[in-house]
Scaffold this motif. Structure first.
Motif, mmCIF file in Angstrom:
data_model
loop_
_atom_site.group_PDB
_atom_site.id
_atom_site.type_symbol
_atom_site.label_atom_id
_atom_site.label_comp_id
_atom_site.label_asym_id
_atom_site.label_seq_id
_atom_site.Cartn_x
_atom_site.Cartn_y
_atom_site.Cartn_z
ATOM 1 N N SER A 207 -3.475 9.712 4.637
ATOM 2 C CA SER A 207 -2.237 8.687 4.431
ATOM 3 C C SER A 207 -1.109 9.495 4.544
ATOM 4 O O SER A 207 -1.100 11.168 3.868
ATOM 5 C CB SER A 207 -2.386 8.078 3.052
ATOM 6 N N ASN A 208 0.041 9.519 5.122
ATOM 7 C CA ASN A 208 1.236 9.813 5.086
ATOM 8 C C ASN A 208 2.105 9.297 4.200
ATOM 9 O O ASN A 208 2.007 8.438 3.404
ATOM 10 C CB ASN A 208 1.811 10.659 6.386
ATOM 11 N N ALA A 209 3.595 9.473 4.666
ATOM 12 C CA ALA A 209 4.243 9.188 3.873
ATOM 13 C C ALA A 209 5.454 8.142 4.236
ATOM 14 O O ALA A 209 5.786 7.985 5.848
ATOM 15 C CB ALA A 209 5.675 10.287 3.828
ATOM 16 N N ARG A 210 5.505 6.859 3.845
ATOM 17 C CA ARG A 210 6.287 6.253 4.162
ATOM 18 C C ARG A 210 7.088 6.096 4.829
ATOM 19 O O ARG A 210 8.310 5.513 5.508
ATOM 20 C CB ARG A 210 5.359 4.812 3.499
ATOM 21 N N GLY A 211 7.553 6.990 4.330
ATOM 22 C CA GLY A 211 9.582 6.922 4.209
ATOM 23 C C GLY A 211 9.933 7.740 5.870
ATOM 24 O O GLY A 211 11.471 6.992 5.526
ATOM 25 N N ILE A 212 9.111 8.383 6.048
ATOM 26 C CA ILE A 212 9.136 8.613 7.514
ATOM 27 C C ILE A 212 8.694 7.988 7.964
ATOM 28 O O ILE A 212 9.414 7.556 9.197
ATOM 29 C CB ILE A 212 9.115 10.568 8.061
ATOM 30 N N ALA A 213 7.342 7.315 8.169
ATOM 31 C CA ALA A 213 7.182 6.532 9.007
ATOM 32 C C ALA A 213 6.636 4.536 8.730
ATOM 33 O O ALA A 213 5.360 5.052 7.959
ATOM 34 C CB ALA A 213 5.711 6.893 9.363
ATOM 35 N N PRO A 214 7.631 4.244 8.408
ATOM 36 C CA PRO A 214 7.918 2.647 7.384
ATOM 37 C C PRO A 214 6.041 2.173 8.116
ATOM 38 O O PRO A 214 5.597 0.759 7.132
ATOM 39 C CB PRO A 214 9.134 2.726 6.971
ATOM 40 N N ASN A 215 6.807 2.110 9.805
ATOM 41 C CA ASN A 215 5.335 0.942 10.845
ATOM 42 C C ASN A 215 3.333 1.066 10.302
ATOM 43 O O ASN A 215 3.432 0.252 10.671
ATOM 44 C CB ASN A 215 5.473 1.440 11.825
ATOM 45 N N ALA A 216 3.423 1.692 9.822
ATOM 46 C CA ALA A 216 2.069 2.805 9.129
ATOM 47 C C ALA A 216 1.592 2.210 7.716
ATOM 48 O O ALA A 216 2.488 3.263 6.850
ATOM 49 C CB ALA A 216 1.691 4.359 9.615
ATOM 50 N N ALA A 217 2.276 1.353 6.914
ATOM 51 C CA ALA A 217 1.970 0.741 5.739
ATOM 52 C C ALA A 217 0.349 1.038 5.263
ATOM 53 O O ALA A 217 1.017 1.214 3.903
ATOM 54 C CB ALA A 217 1.624 -0.714 5.657
ATOM 55 N N ARG A 218 -0.481 1.627 5.584
ATOM 56 C CA ARG A 218 -0.825 2.855 5.372
ATOM 57 C C ARG A 218 -0.301 4.329 4.784
ATOM 58 O O ARG A 218 -1.216 4.124 3.568
ATOM 59 C CB ARG A 218 -2.467 3.259 5.724
ATOM 60 N N ASN A 219 0.435 4.068 4.959
ATOM 61 C CA ASN A 219 1.265 5.378 4.138
ATOM 62 C C ASN A 219 1.604 5.115 3.030
ATOM 63 O O ASN A 219 1.746 3.947 2.740
ATOM 64 C CB ASN A 219 2.465 6.301 5.579
ATOM 65 N N LEU A 220 1.615 5.710 1.937
ATOM 66 C CA LEU A 220 2.116 6.201 0.713
ATOM 67 C C LEU A 220 4.304 6.108 0.185
ATOM 68 O O LEU A 220 4.659 6.641 1.501
ATOM 69 C CB LEU A 220 1.843 6.682 -0.310
ATOM 70 N N THR A 221 4.648 5.300 -0.141
ATOM 71 C CA THR A 221 5.513 5.339 -0.379
ATOM 72 C C THR A 221 6.203 6.303 -1.623
ATOM 73 O O THR A 221 5.415 6.660 -2.008
ATOM 74 C CB THR A 221 6.001 3.594 -1.284
ATOM 75 N N ASP A 222 7.466 6.818 -1.051
ATOM 76 C CA ASP A 222 7.875 7.804 -2.231
ATOM 77 C C ASP A 222 7.162 7.567 -4.147
ATOM 78 O O ASP A 222 6.418 8.600 -4.151
ATOM 79 C CB ASP A 222 9.654 8.196 -2.774
ATOM 80 N N GLN A 223 7.435 6.813 -4.663
ATOM 81 C CA GLN A 223 6.355 6.335 -6.139
ATOM 82 C C GLN A 223 5.250 5.984 -5.809
ATOM 83 O O GLN A 223 4.850 7.014 -6.670
ATOM 84 C CB GLN A 223 6.722 4.734 -5.901
ATOM 85 N N MET A 224 4.968 6.529 -4.714
ATOM 86 C CA MET A 224 2.846 6.197 -5.110
ATOM 87 C C MET A 224 2.982 7.796 -4.809
ATOM 88 O O MET A 224 1.849 7.900 -5.063
ATOM 89 C CB MET A 224 2.350 5.411 -3.405
ATOM 90 N N ILE A 225 3.856 8.442 -4.171
ATOM 91 C CA ILE A 225 3.377 9.730 -3.972
ATOM 92 C C ILE A 225 3.217 10.729 -5.608
ATOM 93 O O ILE A 225 2.714 11.290 -5.318
ATOM 94 C CB ILE A 225 4.203 10.090 -2.957
ATOM 95 N N GLN A 226 4.459 10.456 -5.995
ATOM 96 C CA GLN A 226 4.501 10.573 -6.609
ATOM 97 C C GLN A 226 3.858 10.228 -8.213
ATOM 98 O O GLN A 226 3.653 10.957 -8.691
ATOM 99 C CB GLN A 226 6.311 9.728 -7.683
ATOM 100 N N LEU A 227 3.495 8.891 -7.747
ATOM 101 C CA LEU A 227 2.506 8.690 -9.505
ATOM 102 C C LEU A 227 0.712 9.594 -8.864
ATOM 103 O O LEU A 227 0.294 10.226 -9.881
ATOM 104 C CB LEU A 227 2.280 7.538 -9.343
ATOM 105 N N LEU A 228 0.363 9.621 -7.602
ATOM 106 C CA LEU A 228 -0.367 10.128 -7.172
ATOM 107 C C LEU A 228 -0.928 11.879 -7.258
ATOM 108 O O LEU A 228 -1.323 12.222 -7.919
ATOM 109 C CB LEU A 228 -0.878 10.287 -6.225
ATOM 110 N N SER A 229 0.430 12.491 -7.593
ATOM 111 C CA SER A 229 1.150 13.857 -7.971
ATOM 112 C C SER A 229 0.617 14.051 -8.976
ATOM 113 O O SER A 229 -0.448 14.909 -10.149
ATOM 114 C CB SER A 229 2.303 14.111 -7.173
ATOM 115 N N ASN A 230 1.551 12.976 -9.702
ATOM 116 C CA ASN A 230 1.231 13.214 -11.376
ATOM 117 C C ASN A 230 -0.401 13.243 -11.675
ATOM 118 O O ASN A 230 -0.108 13.353 -13.213
ATOM 119 C CB ASN A 230 2.229 12.057 -12.137
ATOM 120 N N LYS A 231 -0.824 12.576 -11.330
ATOM 121 C CA LYS A 231 -2.568 11.643 -11.649
ATOM 122 C C LYS A 231 -2.660 13.217 -11.032
ATOM 123 O O LYS A 231 -4.722 13.433 -11.782
ATOM 124 C CB LYS A 231 -3.637 10.967 -11.026
#
Length: 331
Positions: A207-231
């Motif tokens: 999965s990539n970043a939705r902040g760059i490619a929002p049409n691909a909803a499988r990508n992660l939002t910035d908040q998701m990326i931060q939460l995944l990283s924090n975990k």
């Protein structure tokens, strides 16, 4: 530069070719990945997904079992070059012996959704990662919204819905077994359920970043990326152009190296340099990146990151060190 890749559909692609009486082997083929290409690409580890299209199979469990047998046969035939791994120690042993490590994953929760014993059997056979969904709703939960520009319709509108009761049961079962949770393809609601209830780090294998490619909803939002990283999790850079390119349109050429690097730098900026690895989705995507073409071209990605000014330590983390660290802690 070693390569640790968290997702490809090569075994499923070989399985489908053999069903059509076409020649297809893991040693050498006309797909994105084979052993010869991985050797040229300096692969240390490849995660092979047992991918099943839920809507195209009568029995997802049996189909995945057939793919697993095929995987084992191909590994046995090529045991001088590649070996299946069950624990992190197996990866270390393969590195000593100059072999590529092969890790098994499941892509589509319908494979094991009926009862925990199904998941247990796959674990006993060496599967160590699993998604909850692919592109369809199942008994575990909902996929993320997938817009198909060619058909101009949404496959699923369950993106806000979370895991179902059986999804929570399987989450507990997976963690009890020691199987790694993979949130790629899972709805936004399901992602947040995993964040809330998972006791161990998890990953998003492709999965990539939705902040760059929002049409691909499988990508992660910035908040998701931060939460995944924090975990303590890690996400794999997907090479599919529609998950890489902003405002992608059908029939455009594959992703460019510059676009892949833009994704990497964005994810590092949002989640830190520990959370990004590779999840090519080779043989699950139609168009490989233009300059890379297949697994043999992965050194070009490392070279391009260096030319783009990324520190060597960061390039190492993207190519293999972050995934290896995650597996050392969780496999």
């Amino acid at each position: 530069m070693k390569i640790f890749d968290m997702h490809c559909d090569t075994i499923s692609a070989i399985y489908e070719k053999k069903k059509c009486n076409k020649v297809a082997e893991l040693r050498k083929n006309n797909l994105h990945l084979d052993i010869d290409k991985m050797r040229r690409g300096d692969y240390g580890l490849q995660t092979f997904a047992l991918f099943v299209d839920k809507e195209a199979q009568k029995n997802c469990f049996e189909t995945a079992q057939e793919m697993l047998v095929l995987f084992q046969e191909e590994i046995k035939k090529n045991s001088q070059d590649i070996a299946q791994v069950f624990t992190y120690k197996d990866i270390e042993e393969n590195e000593k012996n100059g072999k590529i490590s092969a890790l098994l994953s499941l892509e589509e929760g319908a494979i094991y959704e009926k009862e925990p014993e199904m998941l247990q059997k796959f674990y006993n056979q060496g599967v160590r990662m699993a998604t909850f969904t692919w592109n369809y709703e199942n008994d575990l939960g909902y996929p993320n919204r997938f817009y198909n520009p060619l058909e101009k319709k949404v496959w699923s509108e369950g993106e806000s819905a979370g895991l179902k009761e059986k999804g929570f049961e399987m989450l507990e079962e997976m963690e009890a077994l020691g199987m790694i949770l993979d949130v790629s393809h899972l709805s936004d609601g399901g992602f947040y359920d995993v964040v809330k209830y998972a006791k161990r780090p998890f990953l998003a294998s492709h999965s990539n970043a939705r902040g760059i490619a929002p049409n691909a909803a499988r990508n992660l939002t910035d908040q998701m990326i931060q939460l995944l990283s924090n975990k303590g999790g890690v996400m794999g850079l997907n090479f599919c152009v529609s998950f890489v390119r902003e405002n992608w349109k059908p029939q455009e050429e594959g992703a460019l190296l510059s676009e892949l690097i833009r994704q990497v730098k964005y994810i590092i900026h949002v989640g830190g340099e520990e959370c990004i690895g590779l999840g090519s989705d080779f043989d699950g995507i139609e168009e490989a990146p233009v300059e890379i073409k297949n697994g043999a071209g992965l050194p070009l990605l490392a070279e391009a990151m260096e030319k783009a000014g990324m520190p060597y330590t960061q390039i190492e983390k993207v190519c293999f060190k972050n995934v290896r660290r995650f597996l050392k802690e969780n496999l």
